[in-house]
Design a protein around this motif. Structure first.
Motif, PDB file in Angstrom:
ATOM      1  N   ASN A  31       0.835  -1.214   0.000  1.00 26.49           N
ATOM      2  CA  ASN A  31       0.000   0.000   0.000  1.00 26.49           C
ATOM      3  C   ASN A  31       0.867   1.261   0.000  1.00 26.49           C
ATOM      4  N   HIS A  32       1.957   1.195   0.759  1.00 20.62           N
ATOM      5  CA  HIS A  32       2.806   2.380   0.920  1.00 20.62           C
ATOM      6  C   HIS A  32       3.415   2.815  -0.416  1.00 20.62           C
TER       7      HIS A  32
ATOM      8  N   PRO B 104       1.088   4.558  -4.569  1.00 19.04           N
ATOM      9  CA  PRO B 104       0.968   5.849  -5.282  1.00 19.04           C
ATOM     10  C   PRO B 104       2.233   6.200  -6.071  1.00 19.04           C
TER      11      PRO B 104
ATOM     12  N   ASP C 153       7.535  10.238   0.447  1.00 21.57           N
ATOM     13  CA  ASP C 153       6.299   9.996   1.178  1.00 21.57           C
ATOM     14  C   ASP C 153       6.424  10.727   2.501  1.00 21.57           C
TER      15      ASP C 153
ATOM     16  N   GLU D 186      -0.623  12.812  -3.795  1.00 22.34           N
ATOM     17  CA  GLU D 186      -1.716  11.942  -3.335  1.00 22.34           C
ATOM     18  C   GLU D 186      -1.619  11.682  -1.843  1.00 22.34           C
TER      19      GLU D 186
ATOM     20  N   ASN E 217      -2.214   9.096   1.102  1.00 25.08           N
ATOM     21  CA  ASN E 217      -2.206   7.634   1.131  1.00 25.08           C
ATOM     22  C   ASN E 217      -2.570   7.140   2.541  1.00 25.08           C
TER      23      ASN E 217
ATOM     24  N   ASN F  99      -3.163   4.289   4.756  1.00 24.45           N
ATOM     25  CA  ASN F  99      -2.724   2.891   4.643  1.00 24.45           C
ATOM     26  C   ASN F  99      -3.487   2.003   5.631  1.00 24.45           C
TER      27      ASN F  99
ATOM     28  N   THR G 286      -1.126   7.404   7.719  1.00 27.83           N
ATOM     29  CA  THR G 286      -1.262   8.221   6.513  1.00 27.83           C
ATOM     30  C   THR G 286       0.065   8.872   6.143  1.00 27.83           C
TER      31      THR G 286
END
Ligand code: COA
Length: 234
Positions: free
Chosen positions: A121-122, A125, A173, A191, A193, A195, A217
């Motif tokens: 997931n991380h 994006p 990130d 974006e 994110n 998670n 997040t």
């Protein structure tokens, strides 16, 4: 106090660098840290074991990855490490072929599966937005004893200089604590994110991780390279 930015010495620096890294993410505490750098158990002994494991793993990652560049900031009066950053200079698209994470730092079972999902997931994006050669800022920290003395700025300046020289955009990130530093340096939001790792059949180890880490997040941010320009902050 004066601070100097230097390349790390991989043979010597990882134990002190890792301690500084842990103390930076413990103040204030950030729950997601456990996903990447866990402490298994409680008490001083467990923490020291976690530091050793993380230090050895960071060294291994660095020495086996030609894209890896670590900088440290040293307090010139005491020699103490005050901060650090890990960049990846991707001269080729790192997402050209799938690269599933090998999670060695959790035992097989629900906790490891949770971390594998969280990492998937991380990276999602960026794996869509950065299908190109680029620079990635993976880790940046300033020890709580040294905050707001332009140490983060010195570390960012290194990456921006590299970006403007090579023409490679920077991606990162961001945690909530990193965002102000990136905003003043011309990074744009790509974006948000949130998670939340999911599974159909969570075992006890998965549920324990879920409780400990919770949804976390990050914000994917990008700074386009500006060839020939110097950093606007300097
Ligand atoms: C994010 C972090 C590295 C910033 O380090 P730092 O050395 O304190 O930052 P600097 O002193 O270089 O800050 C440069 C500029 O960024 C902005 N900034 C940095 N931290 C800020 C804060 N807490 N609040 C508001 N603005 C901030 C300011 O504009 C600052 O300039 P100024 O001090 O002249 O106003 C540090 O807070 C940290 O290690 N946090 C914990 C780990 C973490 O979350 N890292 C980010 C991962 S994405």
């Amino acid at each position: 106090m004066t601070f100097k930015i230097q390349d790390i010495d991989p043979e010597v620096d990882f134990p002190a660098l890792t301690r500084c890294f842990f103390e930076s993410y413990e103040d204030p505490p950030q729950k997601f840290f456990h996903v990447f750098f866990p402490t298994h158990g409680t008490g001083i002994e467990a923490r020291e074991e976690a530091l050793i494991e993380a230090s050895e793993r960071l060294k291994l990652w660095h020495t086996h990855d030609p894209t890896s560049r670590w900088q440290k900031i040293v307090d010139t009066e005491t020699g103490r490490i005050a901060g650090g950053a890990l960049w990846h200079i991707h001269e080729e698209n790192p997402f050209a072929s799938p690269q599933p994470a090998t999670v060695t730092w959790f035992p097989a079972g629900g906790s490891r599966t949770f971390v594998e999902k969280a990492l998937e997931n991380h990276v999602r994006p960026r794996s869509k937005a950065a299908q190109q050669p680029h620079i990635y800022l993976f880790i940046i920290f300033t020890h709580p004893d040294y905050r707001r003395r332009s140490i983060g700025q010195q570390l960012i300046d290194w990456g921006i200089k590299k970006s403007n020289k090579t023409g490679l955009d920077i991606f990162l990130d961001a945690t909530p604590y990193g965002r102000p530093l990136y905003e003043v340096n011309g990074f744009e939001y790509v974006e948000e994110n949130v998670n939340v790792p999911l599974t159909e059949n969570p075992d006890d180890a998965w549920k324990e991780m879920e409780e400990k880490v919770g949804p976390f997040t990050f914000w994917l941010m990008r700074r386009p390279a500006r060839r020939g320009e110097s950093n606007p902050k300097t």
